[in-house]
Design a protein around this motif. Structure first.
Motif, PDB file in Angstrom:
ATOM      1  N   LEU A  17      -4.356   1.966   4.620  1.00 20.08           N
ATOM      2  CA  LEU A  17      -4.947   3.222   4.168  1.00 20.08           C
ATOM      3  C   LEU A  17      -5.199   4.143   5.345  1.00 20.08           C
ATOM      4  CD1 LEU A  17      -7.753   2.160   1.653  1.00 20.08           C
ATOM      5  CD2 LEU A  17      -5.623   3.298   1.107  1.00 20.08           C
ATOM      6  N   LEU A  18      -5.004   5.423   5.120  1.00 21.74           N
ATOM      7  CA  LEU A  18      -5.467   6.441   6.056  1.00 21.74           C
ATOM      8  C   LEU A  18      -6.913   6.718   5.677  1.00 21.74           C
ATOM      9  CD1 LEU A  18      -2.505   8.960   6.101  1.00 21.74           C
ATOM     10  CD2 LEU A  18      -3.292   7.573   8.000  1.00 21.74           C
ATOM     11  N   VAL A  19      -7.823   6.534   6.616  1.00 20.32           N
ATOM     12  CA  VAL A  19      -9.240   6.623   6.291  1.00 20.32           C
ATOM     13  C   VAL A  19      -9.929   7.658   7.167  1.00 20.32           C
ATOM     14  CG1 VAL A  19     -11.394   5.329   6.118  1.00 20.32           C
ATOM     15  CG2 VAL A  19      -9.241   4.195   5.636  1.00 20.32           C
ATOM     16  N   ARG A  20     -10.597   8.592   6.518  1.00 17.77           N
ATOM     17  CA  ARG A  20     -11.448   9.542   7.229  1.00 17.77           C
ATOM     18  C   ARG A  20     -12.784   8.876   7.481  1.00 17.77           C
ATOM     19  NH1 ARG A  20     -10.315  14.776   3.452  1.00 17.77           N
ATOM     20  NH2 ARG A  20      -8.153  15.045   4.080  1.00 17.77           N
ATOM     21  N   PRO A  25     -13.364   3.255   2.071  1.00 18.27           N
ATOM     22  CA  PRO A  25     -12.065   2.810   1.563  1.00 18.27           C
ATOM     23  C   PRO A  25     -12.216   1.950   0.310  1.00 18.27           C
ATOM     24  CG  PRO A  25     -12.646   1.597   3.544  1.00 18.27           C
ATOM     25  CD  PRO A  25     -13.693   2.649   3.355  1.00 18.27           C
ATOM     26  N   THR A  26     -11.292   2.117  -0.616  1.00 13.98           N
ATOM     27  CA  THR A  26     -11.262   1.312  -1.838  1.00 13.98           C
ATOM     28  C   THR A  26      -9.873   0.740  -2.037  1.00 13.98           C
ATOM     29  OG1 THR A  26     -10.725   3.218  -3.197  1.00 13.98           O
ATOM     30  CG2 THR A  26     -13.055   2.678  -2.975  1.00 13.98           C
ATOM     31  N   CYS A  27      -9.807  -0.382  -2.682  1.00 10.60           N
ATOM     32  CA  CYS A  27      -8.533  -1.050  -2.964  1.00 10.60           C
ATOM     33  C   CYS A  27      -7.735  -0.215  -3.963  1.00 10.60           C
ATOM     34  CB  CYS A  27      -8.791  -2.443  -3.529  1.00 10.60           C
ATOM     35  SG  CYS A  27      -7.283  -3.328  -3.994  1.00 10.60           S
ATOM     36  N   PRO A  28      -6.471   0.102  -3.654  1.00 13.27           N
ATOM     37  CA  PRO A  28      -5.673   0.877  -4.600  1.00 13.27           C
ATOM     38  C   PRO A  28      -5.260   0.075  -5.828  1.00 13.27           C
ATOM     39  CG  PRO A  28      -4.356   0.289  -2.689  1.00 13.27           C
ATOM     40  CD  PRO A  28      -5.754  -0.155  -2.408  1.00 13.27           C
ATOM     41  N   ALA A  59       2.254   7.516   3.306  1.00 11.93           N
ATOM     42  CA  ALA A  59       1.015   8.278   3.155  1.00 11.93           C
ATOM     43  C   ALA A  59       1.272   9.575   2.398  1.00 11.93           C
ATOM     44  CB  ALA A  59       0.401   8.570   4.521  1.00 11.93           C
ATOM     45  N   HIS A  60       2.389  10.216   2.683  1.00  7.51           N
ATOM     46  CA  HIS A  60       2.746  11.455   1.984  1.00  7.51           C
ATOM     47  C   HIS A  60       2.973  11.180   0.494  1.00  7.51           C
ATOM     48  CE1 HIS A  60       4.418  15.385   1.272  1.00  7.51           C
ATOM     49  NE2 HIS A  60       5.557  14.862   0.856  1.00  7.51           N
ATOM     50  N   ALA A  61       3.639  10.076   0.188  1.00  8.55           N
ATOM     51  CA  ALA A  61       3.899   9.720  -1.211  1.00  8.55           C
ATOM     52  C   ALA A  61       2.589   9.453  -1.967  1.00  8.55           C
ATOM     53  CB  ALA A  61       4.812   8.500  -1.292  1.00  8.55           C
ATOM     54  N   GLN A  62       1.568   8.981  -1.256  1.00 10.24           N
ATOM     55  CA  GLN A  62       0.268   8.706  -1.882  1.00 10.24           C
ATOM     56  C   GLN A  62      -0.625   9.940  -1.912  1.00 10.24           C
ATOM     57  OE1 GLN A  62      -1.427   5.383   0.190  1.00 10.24           O
ATOM     58  NE2 GLN A  62       0.253   4.036  -0.324  1.00 10.24           N
TER      59      GLN A  62
END
Length: 82
Positions: A17-20, A25-28, A59-62
């Motif tokens: 995950l890309l995380v700010r 974060p959560t499980c997709p 990341a772009h696709a998500q």
């Protein structure tokens, strides 16, 4: 935004995950927040750029680049720095 590897303790899924810093974060797969941050594998020499671009495409696709302008998104996906 750093890219982290996670292991979900609830459903045993492994993902990146890309995380700010301001987000949890959560499980997709199951939505759980009971995650374990994993140590990323070291990329072999000469493969780093290809791996980085593959992660950017994923990341772009998500939808992680939606806050960038279309021209900046194109630059990110071509490997140029924004």
């Amino acid at each position: 935004m750093p890219l982290f590897d996670y292991h979900c303790k609830a459903c045993q899924a492994e993902f990146e995950l890309l995380v700010r810093s301001s987000t949890v974060p959560t499980c997709p797969h199951c939505g759980s927040t009971d995650l374990e941050k994993c140590v990323s594998r070291i990329a072999p020499a000469g493969k780093i750029e290809a791996i980085r671009m593959a992660h950017r495409r994923a990341a772009h696709a998500q939808g992680h680049f939606n806050h960038y302008s279309p021209s900046d998104q194109a630059k990110l996906l071509k490997g140029k720095r924004v």
